[in-house]
Design a protein around this motif. Structure first.
Motif, PDB file in Angstrom:
ATOM      1  N   MET A   1      37.080   4.453  25.379  1.00 42.44           N
ATOM      2  CA  MET A   1      37.560   4.860  26.701  1.00 42.44           C
ATOM      3  C   MET A   1      36.374   5.185  27.625  1.00 42.44           C
ATOM      4  O   MET A   1      35.421   5.832  27.200  1.00 42.44           O
ATOM      5  CB  MET A   1      38.434   6.100  26.563  1.00 42.44           C
ATOM      6  N   ILE A   2      36.474   4.713  28.847  1.00 38.65           N
ATOM      7  CA  ILE A   2      35.394   4.961  29.803  1.00 38.65           C
ATOM      8  C   ILE A   2      35.923   5.850  30.921  1.00 38.65           C
ATOM      9  O   ILE A   2      36.842   5.476  31.643  1.00 38.65           O
ATOM     10  CB  ILE A   2      34.862   3.625  30.356  1.00 38.65           C
ATOM     11  N   ASN A   3      35.362   7.041  31.028  1.00 36.21           N
ATOM     12  CA  ASN A   3      35.825   7.978  32.041  1.00 36.21           C
ATOM     13  C   ASN A   3      34.974   7.898  33.302  1.00 36.21           C
ATOM     14  O   ASN A   3      33.928   7.267  33.315  1.00 36.21           O
ATOM     15  CB  ASN A   3      35.820   9.396  31.486  1.00 36.21           C
ATOM     16  N   VAL A   4      35.464   8.590  34.332  1.00 37.85           N
ATOM     17  CA  VAL A   4      34.810   8.552  35.633  1.00 37.85           C
ATOM     18  C   VAL A   4      33.388   9.108  35.544  1.00 37.85           C
ATOM     19  O   VAL A   4      32.490   8.679  36.240  1.00 37.85           O
ATOM     20  CB  VAL A   4      35.685   9.287  36.661  1.00 37.85           C
ATOM     21  N   THR A   5      33.199  10.057  34.611  1.00 43.80           N
ATOM     22  CA  THR A   5      31.848  10.547  34.391  1.00 43.80           C
ATOM     23  C   THR A   5      31.684  10.931  32.933  1.00 43.80           C
ATOM     24  O   THR A   5      32.660  11.021  32.198  1.00 43.80           O
ATOM     25  CB  THR A   5      31.513  11.744  35.303  1.00 43.80           C
ATOM     26  N   LYS A   6      30.436  11.086  32.528  1.00 42.51           N
ATOM     27  CA  LYS A   6      30.139  11.461  31.154  1.00 42.51           C
ATOM     28  C   LYS A   6      29.035  12.498  31.237  1.00 42.51           C
ATOM     29  O   LYS A   6      28.013  12.259  31.884  1.00 42.51           O
ATOM     30  CB  LYS A   6      29.648  10.219  30.414  1.00 42.51           C
TER      31      LYS A   6
END
Ligand SMILES: *Cc1c(COP(=O)(O)O)cnc(C)c1O
Length: 367
Positions: A1-6
């Protein structure tokens, strides 16, 4: 999963190098050496006269209102993170919402001017997405009406406007160093000011109002940053130039790929950029929803920064309508941008999904 920020995690050895200092001295909070070192480094980076670290960005705002003895009404933006409004309400102040500029998405000074009355004590603009708002106009307006000016600069780490650090603006600027922000101390924040008097008052307020072993001179609170937070900040700070460079690269790829397919907020032309966020404004709520589902189908999770328009919060009574902000919140999405994103997915693939979402929305409409 790729979120808006990390959350950016610095090399653990670097973090340990700072932690070992706290461990060997046993001084882990109360204006310790790491907090002092981080304050010095951030102060010289941002070019401000005073920078005071605190435990989070919300307390930074609350302490700012108290330090300036605000009362009655504060004119602010409906288009921000909830803390801009909730801190006012928490401190017994009444937020009055002036609508935003539809291009920059920042508070519009002309709309603010129309909201000023004899109850107004301050203006609270936000540099939304790190893009400076109309600082010259707000400075002049505050001066003309004898109002205090507090900037919520939570997103604006490292940004310069008109050749100097954005944190130099206003009576006080506040910033957040939460883990999701560009620069972080796990949780944390700061207040900045040019005034020696205000700085002294802030230092008093964040430490219970205590002035000496047997003296308490003001109503204060505990808003101090601790050494473990400062250690994280010092470790992240070492990588800051590389972090901004990588964000710049990702931003450029988005910009080139999207090439006008979707609107991006208009940027202040006298300012530098920190690429803290990647906001896209779609033509309609349907188009935004279609892009959102195209991305989510591929495990890419954009965020509706900001939603809802803060003038519609359930705990506010009788807040004025803000049609521009209420329209923008339906149409905006922030896309992933963080160092290391390109190791997970090419930016060009995300751009393709955005364009696919836009195409799907238009075929639905013509059908
Ligand atoms: C993050 C944020 C805050 C609050 O900061 P915290 O450190 O999370 O308390 C305030 N205002 C804006 C605009 C923010 O984005």
């Amino acid at each position: 999963m790729i979120n808006v920020t990390k959350t950016y995690m610095p090399d653990i050895r670097t973090y340990n190098r700072f932690l070992e200092r706290a461990y060997s001295s046993g001084w882990i909070t109360n204006a310790g050496p790491l907090v002092q070192e981080l304050e010095d480094k951030l102060r010289s980076r941002s070019g401000v006269r005073h920078l005071i670290l605190v435990s989070n960005g919300s307390l930074a705002l609350q302490v700012a209102y108290r330090a300036l003895a605000l009362s009655g009404e504060v004119i602010t933006t409906p288009f921000s993170f909830v803390a801009t409004t909730s801190t006012l309400v928490w401190e017994g102040l009444k937020p009055v919402f002036a609508d935003i500029d539809p291009h920059s998405l920042n508070l519009d000074p002309d709309n603010v001017a129309r909201c000023i009355n004899d109850q107004t004590s301050a203006i609270l603009p936000v540099h939304v997405y790190g893009n400076p708002c109309a600082v010259d106009a707000f400075g002049a307006l505050a001066k003309r009406h004898g109002l205090k000016l507090v900037y919520d600069a939570a997103h604006a780490f490292g940004v310069e406007v008109n050749g100097k650090g954005v944190l130099c603006q206003g009576d006080i600027s506040t910033i957040s160093f939460h883990a999701t922000k560009l620069f972080h101390t796990v949780e944390g924040g700061a207040l900045t000011t040019d005034s020696d008097e205000i700085a002294e008052r802030i230092r008093l307020l964040i430490n219970f109002g205590i002035t000496g072993p047997t003296r308490i001179d003001a109503l204060g609170i505990n808003a101090k940053m601790n050494e473990f937070q400062a250690a994280m900040g010092l470790a992240v700070l070492e990588d800051m130039d590389r972090i901004i460079e990588q964000r710049q690269d990702i931003y450029t790829r988005y910009e080139r790929g999207l090439n006008g397919a979707v609107m991006m907020p208009a940027l202040h032309d006298g300012a530098t950029r920190n690429h803290a966020y990647l906001p896209l404004v779609f033509r309609s709520s349907d188009e935004r929803a279609s892009v959102e589902s195209a991305l989510k189908a591929q495990q890419i999770i954009p965020r509706r920064y900001f939603y809802p328009s803060l003038n519609t919060l359930p705990y506010l009574e009788g807040a004025n309508a803000c049609p521009i902000s209420e329209d923008i919140v339906e149409r905006i999405l922030c896309l992933p941008i963080y160092p290391g994103l390109r190791d997970e997915i090419p930016v060009e693939d995300i751009v393709e999904l955005v364009k696919q979402g836009i195409r799907m929305a238009s075929t639905c409409q013509t059908r």
